[in-house]
Design an enzyme around this catalytic site. Structure first.
Site, PDB file in Angstrom:
ATOM      1  N   HIS A  82       0.806  -1.230   0.000  1.00  0.00           N
ATOM      2  CA  HIS A  82       0.000   0.000   0.000  1.00  0.00           C
ATOM      3  C   HIS A  82       0.832   1.271   0.000  1.00  0.00           C
ATOM      4  O   HIS A  82       0.282   2.351   0.224  1.00  0.00           O
ATOM      5  CB  HIS A  82      -0.924   0.049   1.217  1.00  0.00           C
ATOM      6  N   LYS A 129      -8.999  13.509   4.755  1.00  0.00           N
ATOM      7  CA  LYS A 129      -8.057  12.386   4.739  1.00  0.00           C
ATOM      8  C   LYS A 129      -7.029  12.647   5.820  1.00  0.00           C
ATOM      9  O   LYS A 129      -7.004  13.729   6.396  1.00  0.00           O
ATOM     10  CB  LYS A 129      -7.386  12.269   3.372  1.00  0.00           C
ATOM     11  N   ARG A 130      -6.180  11.637   6.092  1.00  0.00           N
ATOM     12  CA  ARG A 130      -5.097  11.878   7.029  1.00  0.00           C
ATOM     13  C   ARG A 130      -4.272  13.083   6.584  1.00  0.00           C
ATOM     14  O   ARG A 130      -4.145  13.352   5.393  1.00  0.00           O
ATOM     15  CB  ARG A 130      -4.220  10.630   7.132  1.00  0.00           C
ATOM     16  N   LYS A 165       0.082  14.447   0.831  1.00  0.00           N
ATOM     17  CA  LYS A 165      -1.306  14.673   0.407  1.00  0.00           C
ATOM     18  C   LYS A 165      -1.592  16.156   0.160  1.00  0.00           C
ATOM     19  O   LYS A 165      -2.605  16.520  -0.416  1.00  0.00           O
ATOM     20  CB  LYS A 165      -2.279  14.111   1.451  1.00  0.00           C
ATOM     21  N   THR A 189      -9.007   5.978  -1.767  1.00  0.00           N
ATOM     22  CA  THR A 189     -10.330   5.342  -1.864  1.00  0.00           C
ATOM     23  C   THR A 189     -11.413   6.386  -1.621  1.00  0.00           C
ATOM     24  O   THR A 189     -12.521   6.259  -2.128  1.00  0.00           O
ATOM     25  CB  THR A 189     -10.469   4.201  -0.838  1.00  0.00           C
ATOM     26  N   LYS A 248     -15.231   7.346  -3.440  1.00  0.00           N
ATOM     27  CA  LYS A 248     -16.492   7.623  -2.745  1.00  0.00           C
ATOM     28  C   LYS A 248     -17.086   8.934  -3.222  1.00  0.00           C
ATOM     29  O   LYS A 248     -18.306   9.051  -3.438  1.00  0.00           O
ATOM     30  CB  LYS A 248     -16.264   7.665  -1.228  1.00  0.00           C
TER      31      LYS A 248
HETATM   32  C1  26Q Z   1       3.559   0.601  10.325  1.00  0.00           C
HETATM   33  C2  26Q Z   1       4.491   0.268  11.311  1.00  0.00           C
HETATM   34  C3  26Q Z   1       4.323   0.708  12.616  1.00  0.00           C
HETATM   35  C4  26Q Z   1       3.219   1.474  12.937  1.00  0.00           C
HETATM   36  C5  26Q Z   1       2.285   1.809  11.960  1.00  0.00           C
HETATM   37  C6  26Q Z   1       2.457   1.370  10.646  1.00  0.00           C
HETATM   38  C7  26Q Z   1       1.462   1.727   9.605  1.00  0.00           C
HETATM   39  C8  26Q Z   1       0.114   1.806   9.906  1.00  0.00           C
HETATM   40  C9  26Q Z   1      -0.811   2.141   8.943  1.00  0.00           C
HETATM   41  C10 26Q Z   1       1.854   1.985   8.299  1.00  0.00           C
HETATM   42  C11 26Q Z   1       0.911   2.309   7.309  1.00  0.00           C
HETATM   43  C12 26Q Z   1      -0.436   2.389   7.631  1.00  0.00           C
HETATM   44  C13 26Q Z   1      -1.485   2.739   6.664  1.00  0.00           C
HETATM   45  C14 26Q Z   1      -1.282   2.974   5.382  1.00  0.00           C
HETATM   46  C15 26Q Z   1      -2.382   3.359   4.486  1.00  0.00           C
HETATM   47  O1  26Q Z   1      -3.496   3.641   4.917  1.00  0.00           O
HETATM   48  N1  26Q Z   1      -2.153   3.366   3.172  1.00  0.00           N
HETATM   49  C16 26Q Z   1      -3.201   3.710   2.219  1.00  0.00           C
HETATM   50  O2  26Q Z   1      -3.829   2.513   1.787  1.00  0.00           O
HETATM   51  C17 26Q Z   1      -4.955   2.791   0.984  1.00  0.00           C
HETATM   52  C18 26Q Z   1      -5.636   1.467   0.656  1.00  0.00           C
HETATM   53  O3  26Q Z   1      -4.893   0.765  -0.291  1.00  0.00           O
HETATM   54  C19 26Q Z   1      -4.558   3.547  -0.268  1.00  0.00           C
HETATM   55  O4  26Q Z   1      -5.729   3.901  -0.958  1.00  0.00           O
HETATM   56  C20 26Q Z   1      -3.770   4.803   0.098  1.00  0.00           C
HETATM   57  O5  26Q Z   1      -3.285   5.418  -1.082  1.00  0.00           O
HETATM   58  C21 26Q Z   1      -2.629   4.442   1.029  1.00  0.00           C
HETATM   59  O6  26Q Z   1      -1.954   5.613   1.471  1.00  0.00           O
END
Ligand code: 26Q
Length: 834
Positions: free
Chosen positions: A374, A565-566, A571, A673, A677
Site C-alpha cells: 500500500h 483524509k489523514r 497529500k 479510496t 467515494k
Molecule cells: C507501520 C508500522 C508501525 C506502525 C504503523 C504502521 C502503519 C500503519 C498504517 C503503516 C501504514 C499504515 C497505513 C497505510 C495506508 O493507509 N495506506 C493507504 O492505503 C490505501 C488502501 O490501499 C490507499 O488507498 C492509500 O493510497 C494508502 O496511502
C-alpha cells in the site's frame, strides 16, 4: 453418547425457530432486550438502551444466518480466505447490518411504532475506529464485499481497547489527542469466544537437538507467553444468507507466566505482570506511515499472526489428516507488511511443530500467502532491527536467515557476480544497524504480490520492487481498490440512491457497473432538477453539522470543496490552504462580479508525533479565522475544519461534496479510496495523475475531471534540479501568500509558528508544492467557470456517478477471488439433513 446426540437433535429443532423479519417480530425482540438484556423499564430506559436493544434484535437475526453459514462451509469443506490486517476501520454497524439483512425499512417502522426515530437511535452507536485511514477502511469494505459475494472468508485482526484517538481542536487551532474509549458501554456486535484461546510465545531462546537419524530439530523454550482470546464480529452479506466473521484477538495475561512471582509469594507483582502483557492489544498505533515501530508494535504484529495461523491450522486439521494440502484450502491475504512475520511463523509451525522438512514447509507456505503493498514511499517500508527480532522472536530470526540464504543463492545463480543486486534484494539491510526488510520477506514468501492501482503497481514493478519483478514477473499483479456501495452510496446517500433507482431500477444495488445506464439520462432536465435538490439537501444537512461542530455558518448554495483524509505533506493539504490564502488576498483587492461563493472544508487527523502535519492543521485554522471573520470576503469565501474526522462523519460529508480534492504529489498516493467515494456521490475531482485518480479520470471521462500538475515521471525528472525559490520569485501570488504565512501575521502570539512550513516549501520540498501551485490555481479557475454553467456541471456530476461502478469493492474482490485466491462463490444454505 447416544443420549447426547438425541439431545442435539432437540437443539436442532429449537435453533430452526429463526427470528421473524417482520415489524412485529422486531418490536418483540426489541422489547425483550430492553427488559431482559438491558434490565430496564419504560421509566429507566435511555437513548443508549434503545440503540443497544435494536442492535441486539439485529444480532439475533445475524446469528441465525451465521449458524447456517458456518455449517454449510464446514460441510462443503470450502476453500477459505483469511484476510490479515492490523486495521479494520469499520465505523458504525447497525444500519449497514440491517440493510444487508434486508430489514432496515422494517426496523425503521418498528421503531417508529414505538415513537422512536432510526436516525437518532443509530446515532448513539460509537464508531469502531480500529484503523488509521485508507488501509483500514479498505479492509472493512473488503469484508462487506467478500460476504456479499458469498466467499467463505474470515477477517483477522486485533481487538484494540483504544482505537484511533479522538481529535480535539484546542482554542488555538491545535490538535490534541484524547483516548477513544469505544468499549465503554460494551459492544453489542462482538461475541467473546473465551474457549477460543491460544498461547502466543515471546522472547526465550532456541534449543536445537539432533535426533538418531541425524536430523536437527528446534525448540523455542523459556518463553514469556500471552493468551490470545477470540472476539467475533458478524459480517453479513448484502441480501444473501451468508454471515462471515471478523475475528479480533485480545491479549490476556497467562496465569502460568508469572510462576516465579507466585512462587516467591509475590501475588501483587504477578498480577501486575499479567496486566502488563495485556498491553499488547491495548492501543492502535496512530500513525500511518512509519518505517520503524516500537517493540510493542512488533509484538502486536506477531501476536495476531501467531493466533491467526494457529486458528487456521486447527480448523484445517479438524477436516484433514495433515497440513500438506493446507494451501489448497487456505489463503492468507496480507494487508501490507504488518502481518509479514506470517512467512516465518507458518514455516516455524510446519518445521518445528509438524516436523516438515524445509522444502515441504516452503512449498506449503508459499502456496498460501499473498501480499498487498500500500505504499511506494521508500522511507515508509517497514523494517525491524535484527537485535530486536532476535530478542523477541529468536526462532523466527533463524528462519528468516535461512530463507534469505536460500533466496540469495537463487539470485546469485540467476545473476552471477551481481553483488549489488544481492545486496538490494537481501531480506537483511546491512551497513549500520542491521534490519529485516519486511517487504522483501513478504515478497519472497508469497505467491502473489499486488499493488492497489494501475499506476501504483507500475511504480512497484518499474522502481520499488524492480529486482523482484525481474526475478519473478508472474508474481506481480494489480488490484485496483474499491469501496462498498452499500455504505458509500446506498447508506450514506439515500436521496441520490432513490433517484438513481427511479431512473434505472434497482439492478445497480447488486451490480454497480449497471450505474452506467444512468448516463442515458444525463441530459434529462427533470433528472437535473432532482439531482440538484438531492445534493442541496445533503449540503444543508452538512451545513447544520458544521454549525454545530465548528460554530461557523456556511452558505449551502456555495460550492462545497472538500479535502478529508489523514494529514500528510504528500497529500498536500498545505497546497490547498495556501491557495485559499491567496484567494483571500486576491479578493481583498477585488471580487469579480461572477465569483461563485466557495466553502473549503477540511478534515483529518495528524499522527501525534508528526510535527509538520500538526502545524498544517494550525495553519488551516489560522487562515479560517482570518477569512471567516472578514466581512469583506466571507460572502464568497469560507474555510472550515471539521474536528475528529471519522467514518461516520465521512458518511455525512461525502454526499454533500461538489468538489473532491485529490491533490497528492504524483507517484505518492498508492491509490486513494476517498476519491472513489466522492465520484460515486457525484462530486467532481480536482486532482493530480496519482493513484486511482488516473483510472477515475479514464472512467468518468477527462472532460468531467479537473486535472492539474506534474505527472509521476515529471516529478522524478524534476527531483534532481528542483528549485522552489524560483517559483517564489517569479509568481507574485505565491510570493504574497508565503510572505503572509512567514510574517507571523497569522499567529501573532507566536510569530514563528508557521515558519517551518514556509521553509519546507522553499528548501528542497520533496512534495513539490510550489511546482504545482500555478497549475492548481488555474485549474480552480476552470472549475469555477464550469460550475457557473449549472446544467453542464450537473451533467458532469451525473456522469461521475454513472461511470464509477467499477470502483465498487465487489469488482475488486471478484478480481482477487479469480486471479489471486482462486475461490468461487459458495452460497450459504441450510444443510440437508441434520
Ligand atoms: C507501520 C508500522 C508501525 C506502525 C504503523 C504502521 C502503519 C500503519 C498504517 C503503516 C501504514 C499504515 C497505513 C497505510 C495506508 O493507509 N495506506 C493507504 O492505503 C490505501 C488502501 O490501499 C490507499 O488507498 C492509500 O493510497 C494508502 O496511502
Amino acid at each position: 453418547m447416544r443420549a447426547m446426540s438425541e439431545a442435539r437433535a432437540e437443539w436442532d429443532f429449537l435453533t430452526q425457530a429463526d427470528r421473524g423479519m417482520d415489524k412485529e417480530s422486531i418490536k418483540r425482540s426489541f422489547a425483550d432486550h430492553i427488559e431482559y438484556t438491558q434490565g430496564k423499564d419504560r421509566f429507566s430506559v435511555t437513548q443508549l438502551d434503545f440503540y443497544l436493544a435494536t442492535a441486539y434484535a439485529a444480532r439475533e437475526r445475524l446469528l441465525d444466518r451465521f449458524n447456517v453459514t458456518r455449517r454449510s462451509d464446514y460441510q462443503r469443506d470450502a476453500r477459505r480466505v483469511y484476510y490479515l490486517s492490523l486495521e479494520f476501520l469499520i465505523g458504525r454497524l447497525l444500519e449497514d447490518g440491517l440493510r444487508n439483512l434486508g430489514i432496515h425499512e422494517e426496523t425503521r417502522r418498528a421503531l417508529a411504532d414505538l415513537g422512536l426515530d432510526m436516525d437518532s437511535v443509530a446515532a448513539k452507536e460509537g464508531d469502531a475506529g480500529l484503523g488509521n485511514g485508507g488501509l483500514g477502511r479498505l479492509a472493512a469494505c473488503f469484508l462487506d464485499s467478500m460476504a456479499t459475494l458469498d466467499i467463505p472468508a474470515v477477517g483477522y485482526g486485533i481487538r484494540y481497547e483504544y482505537g484511533i484517538f479522538r481529535q480535539i481542536i484546542d482554542p488555538s487551532g491545535a490538535q490534541v489527542e484524547a483516548p477513544d474509549t469505544w468499549l465503554r458501554h460494551g459492544n453489542p456486535w462482538e461475541l467473546e469466544r473465551s474457549e477460543k484461546a491460544y498461547r502466543v510465545q515471546f522472547h526465550g531462546h532456541v534449543r536445537s537437538r539432533v535426533d538418531d537419524a541425524g536430523r536437527t530439530s528446534f525448540e523455542w523454550v523459556d518463553t514469556r507467553d500471552v493468551i490470545a482470546v477470540a472476539h467475533d464480529v458478524l459480517v453479513p452479506g448484502y441480501r444473501n444468507e451468508r454471515v462471515n466473521v471478523l475475528r479480533l484477538w485480545a491479549a490476556q495475561g497467562s496465569d502460568a507466566f508469572d510462576f516465579e512471582d507466585f512462587n516467591r509469594g509475590d501475588y501483587v507483582a504477578a498480577v501486575q505482570h499479567k496486566n502488563a502483557t495485556e498491553d499488547i492489544s491495548r492501543v492502535l498505533y496512530p500513525s500511518d506511515k512509519v518505517r520503524q515501530g516500537r517493540e510493542l508494535r512488533l509484538k502486536q504484529e506477531y501476536f495476531f499472526v501467531a493466533a491467526t495461523i494457529r486458528d487456521a491450522v486447527v480448523r484445517h486439521l479438524k477436516a484433514h489428516p495433515s497440513l500438506h494440502d493446507f494451501g489448497e484450502y487456505s489463503v492468507f491475504q496480507l494487508n501490507d507488511t504488518h502481518p509479514a512475520i506470517a512467512v516465518a511463523e507458518l514455516m516455524r509451525v510446519l518445521l518445528d511443530e509438524h516436523r516438515f522438512d524445509w522444502d515441504d514447509a516452503w512449498r506449503v507456505t508459499t502456496s498460501s500467502l499473498a501480499y498487498t503493498n500500500h505504499t511506494v514511499l521508500p522511507e515508509a517500508l517497514e523494517q525491524w532491527p535484527v537485535w530486536l527480532m532476535e530478542e523477541v522472536l529468536p526462532r523466527h530470526m533463524q528462519i528468516i536467515y535461512e530463507v534469505n540464504r536460500r533466496f540469495l543463492d537463487q539470485v546469485r545463480h540467476r545473476w552471477p557476480g551481481d553483488e549489488d543486486r544481492v545486496r538490494r534484494m537481501s531480506l537483511i539491510e546491512e551497513g549500520g544497524e542491521r534490519r529485516v526488510r519486511m517487504a522483501n520477506l513478504a515478497i519472497v514468501g508469497s505467491y502473489s504480490v499486488n499493488g492497489v492501482s494501475a499506476l501504483h503497481t507500475k511504480i512497484l514493478t518499474d522502481r520499488i520492487f524492480r529486482d523482484f519483478y525481474e526475478l519473478e514477473p508472474g508474481k506481480f499483479n494489480n488490484k485496483t481498490n474499491g469501496v462498498t456501495p452499500r455504505r458509500w452510496l446506498m447508506g450514506c446517500n439515500p436521496g441520490l440512491s432513490a433517484l438513481v433507482t427511479s431512473r434505472i431500477g434497482d439492478g445497480w444495488t447488486h451490480d454497480l457497473a449497471r450505474l452506467d445506464q444512468l448516463a442515458q439520462h444525463a441530459d434529462d432536465p427533470e433528472l437535473h432538477a432532482s439531482w440538484q435538490s438531492a445534493k442541496r439537501r445533503n449540503k444543508e444537512r452538512l451545513a447544520a453539522i458544521i454549525a454545530r461542530e465548528c460554530n461557523v455558518t456556511v452558505d449551502p448554495t456555495s460550492i462545497f470543496d472538500v479535502q478529508i483524509k489523514r494529514i500528510h505533506e504528500y497529500k498536500r493539504q498545505h497546497l490547498n490552504i495556501l491557495h485559499v490564502l491567496s484567494l483571500y488576498q486576491r479578493y481583498k483587492q477585488h471580487i469579480p462580479a461572477d465569483t461563485v461563493p466557495r466553502t473549503f472544508i477540511f478534515g483529518g487527523k495528524a499522527a501525534p508525533g508528526y510535527d509538520m502535519a500538526k502545524r498544517i492543521i494550525r495553519l488551516v485554522h489560522a487562515v479560517a479565522r482570518v477569512v471567516n471573520d472578514d466581512p469583506a470576503v466571507n460572502a464568497v469565501l469560507k474555510v472550515v475544519y471539521i474536528p475528529n474526522y471519522n467514518v461516520s462523519l465521512a458518511e455525512r460529508i461525502i454526499p454533500a461534496a461538489e468538489v473532491s480534492e485529490q491533490i497528492s504529489t504524483a507517484g505518492m498516493e498508492a491509490s486513494g479510496t476517498g476519491n472513489m467515494k466522492f465520484a460515486m456521490n457525484g462530486a467532481l475531482t480536482i486532482g493530480t495523475l496519482d493513484g486511482a485518480n488516473v483510472e477515475i479520470r479514464e472512467a468518468v471521462g477527462p472532460e468531467n475531471f479537473f486535472l492539474f500538475g506534474l505527472t509521476d515521471l515529471e516529478v522524478q525528472a524534476l527531483k534532481k534540479q528542483y528549485d522552489p525559490a524560483g517559483y517564489y520569485h517569479r509568481d507574485p501570488e505565491i510570493h504574497a501568500a508565503l510572505d503572509a504565512v512567514a510574517s507571523g501575521w497569522l499567529s501573532p502570539d507566536e510569530p514563528g509558528r508557521f515558519r517551518p512550513i514556509v521553509d519546507s516549501l522553499l528548501y528542497g520540498d520533496p512534495f513539490m508544492v510550489l511546482a504545482d501551485f500555478h497549475a492548481y490555481r488555474d485549474c480552480h479557475e476552470r472549475l469555477m467557470a464550469a460550475y457557473r454553467d449549472r446544467e453542464g456541471w450537473t451533467r458532469k456530476s451525473i456522469l461521475n456517478t454513472a461511470r464509477s461502478g467499477r470502483f465498487s469493492s465487489d469488482r475488486t474482490i471478484m478480481d482477487y477471488a479469480r486471479e489471486v485466491w482462486r475461490v468461487g462463490a459458495s452460497p450459504a444454505s441450510p444443510p440437508k439433513g441434520t
